[in-house]
Write a protein that holds these residues in place. Sequence first.
Motif, PDB file in Angstrom:
ATOM      1  N   LEU A 383       9.611 -16.589  -6.535  1.00  0.00           N
ATOM      2  CA  LEU A 383      10.507 -16.344  -5.506  1.00  0.00           C
ATOM      3  C   LEU A 383      11.972 -17.426  -5.600  1.00  0.00           C
ATOM      4  O   LEU A 383      11.309 -18.575  -5.769  1.00  0.00           O
ATOM      5  N   VAL A 384      12.916 -17.001  -5.771  1.00  0.00           N
ATOM      6  CA  VAL A 384      14.015 -18.007  -5.881  1.00  0.00           C
ATOM      7  C   VAL A 384      14.357 -18.424  -4.410  1.00  0.00           C
ATOM      8  O   VAL A 384      14.672 -17.597  -3.691  1.00  0.00           O
ATOM      9  N   VAL A 385      14.390 -19.861  -4.431  1.00  0.00           N
ATOM     10  CA  VAL A 385      14.583 -20.392  -3.024  1.00  0.00           C
ATOM     11  C   VAL A 385      16.379 -20.552  -2.729  1.00  0.00           C
ATOM     12  O   VAL A 385      16.939 -20.400  -3.503  1.00  0.00           O
ATOM     13  N   SER A 386      16.326 -20.516  -1.371  1.00  0.00           N
ATOM     14  CA  SER A 386      17.749 -20.725  -0.696  1.00  0.00           C
ATOM     15  C   SER A 386      17.511 -22.020   0.106  1.00  0.00           C
ATOM     16  O   SER A 386      16.524 -22.578   0.378  1.00  0.00           O
ATOM     17  N   GLU A 387      18.504 -22.129   0.792  1.00  0.00           N
ATOM     18  CA  GLU A 387      18.517 -23.317   1.995  1.00  0.00           C
ATOM     19  C   GLU A 387      17.601 -22.969   3.029  1.00  0.00           C
ATOM     20  O   GLU A 387      17.394 -22.117   3.461  1.00  0.00           O
ATOM     21  N   GLY A 388      16.945 -23.988   3.492  1.00  0.00           N
ATOM     22  CA  GLY A 388      15.744 -23.982   4.425  1.00  0.00           C
ATOM     23  C   GLY A 388      14.740 -25.195   4.367  1.00  0.00           C
ATOM     24  O   GLY A 388      14.940 -26.044   3.619  1.00  0.00           O
ATOM     25  N   ARG A 389      13.656 -24.927   5.153  1.00  0.00           N
ATOM     26  CA  ARG A 389      12.614 -26.107   5.175  1.00  0.00           C
ATOM     27  C   ARG A 389      11.524 -25.430   4.394  1.00  0.00           C
ATOM     28  O   ARG A 389      10.935 -24.525   4.754  1.00  0.00           O
ATOM     29  N   LEU A 390      11.073 -25.997   3.389  1.00  0.00           N
ATOM     30  CA  LEU A 390       9.832 -25.916   2.554  1.00  0.00           C
ATOM     31  C   LEU A 390       8.656 -26.743   3.026  1.00  0.00           C
ATOM     32  O   LEU A 390       8.720 -27.940   3.272  1.00  0.00           O
ATOM     33  N   SER A 391       7.591 -26.149   3.318  1.00  0.00           N
ATOM     34  CA  SER A 391       6.416 -26.628   3.856  1.00  0.00           C
ATOM     35  C   SER A 391       5.078 -26.406   3.008  1.00  0.00           C
ATOM     36  O   SER A 391       4.981 -25.235   2.440  1.00  0.00           O
ATOM     37  N   LEU A 392       4.308 -27.295   2.789  1.00  0.00           N
ATOM     38  CA  LEU A 392       3.146 -27.159   2.096  1.00  0.00           C
ATOM     39  C   LEU A 392       1.833 -27.698   2.921  1.00  0.00           C
ATOM     40  O   LEU A 392       1.871 -28.814   3.286  1.00  0.00           O
ATOM     41  N   GLY A 393       1.286 -26.970   3.497  1.00  0.00           N
ATOM     42  CA  GLY A 393       0.124 -27.353   4.421  1.00  0.00           C
ATOM     43  C   GLY A 393       0.987 -27.721   5.783  1.00  0.00           C
ATOM     44  O   GLY A 393       1.907 -27.489   6.138  1.00  0.00           O
ATOM     45  N   LYS A 394       0.088 -28.460   6.314  1.00  0.00           N
ATOM     46  CA  LYS A 394       0.542 -28.952   7.913  1.00  0.00           C
ATOM     47  C   LYS A 394       1.429 -30.237   7.744  1.00  0.00           C
ATOM     48  O   LYS A 394       2.053 -30.630   8.464  1.00  0.00           O
TER      49      LYS A 394
END
Length: 403
Positions: A383-394
């Motif tokens: 998936l090509v990312v755009s602006e936003g918040r990226l989270s891995l786990g909590k």
Amino acid sequence: MSSYQSSLLKLLDERGYIHQLTDAAGLDSLAVRETVTGYIGFDATAPSLHVGSLVQIMLLRRLQQAGHRPIVLMGGGTTKVGDPSFKSEERQLLDEETIARNIASIGRIFERFLTFGDGPTDAIMLNNDDWLSGLEYLPFLREVGRHFSVNRMLTFDSVQLRLEREQSLSFLEFNYMIMQAYDFLELSRREGCRLQLGGSDQWGNIVNGVELCRRADGTEVFAVTTPLITTADGGKMGKTARGAIWLNADQLSAYDYWQFWRNTQDADVGRFLRLFTDLPLEQIAKLESLRDAEINDAKVVLATEATALLHGREAALDAKATAKTTFAGGVGEQLPTLAITDGMTVAQALTALGFTASNGEAKRKIAEGAVRIDDAVVSDPALVVSEGRLSLGKKKHGLLSRS
């Protein structure tokens, strides 16, 4: 209750800093009678120290808090040689310009923890290059070298490990322990220094200095070492999947530093509060008695207090607020930010932020359903990312933005 009479050893004992001492009674008596000057050496192998050095920095802080005088000894000279202690190979030699830049950068860290000046308990910073680089070889061998037994030096654990593994130990590195001992002799003569502090892995080198001062000048000096600081699961303090926890803000943000302490294991909270914060022991006892979900409140206190010492109270409170906003579903101001490029995939973004060590690991985390963008679970690593918040786990969150 501590059996020591001096405020210095009482403080170090109650907070868990003492592992080994030379002549505990003698040092205790000296610290009652007069202001003790003590030092710790720090080599300048990088532009920043990391959290593995923090217990030594806090030792100097405790020394000053107890009414004594700290010396921060920068290893401008010894960095040119390289400490072989428990290293599997010879350390890369740095040029003088790089060493000088590293010392200037590292020096800023200590200003957060110590009060420098000209008063009787004010800290001073010295550089052992001031005396080591001017030594003449033959006079040094005659004055200092004659006090060292090669037979004994070969028995030190740091040397034995290299020999047992048949790993090269250069003559240059072998001189390091003599140079470190000479530092103690020089500081004793120049500054009336009576105490060297350090980690338990430096015990042999430090005792060499104690003995050299006695043999060369008849001066009684002392040593204190701290235990090796490991986490409850036996891991080395400060070693994380994302790499070293640096103390300079330009290498690790206040938010990431706060998060490191917030992620402390339950069993380590009380010990780390004693070692790495100035909170009163009574308050720490209450915090470490918390159980189940409430222990997280103690972790927040630990993170905030530890971050305040290094980055200042305002930055610590900002980091705390950012974390609270993030976990509540908003976007905090101190989150690590990644400037995304055209065509960057979510797997690449995870690795670029340091959340995963490789794109392969990122793909596995995505397959596990552990990755989200703005609370939407990501299932496609391409998936090509755009602006936003990226989270891995909590616990791992970052902002994606256009450069």
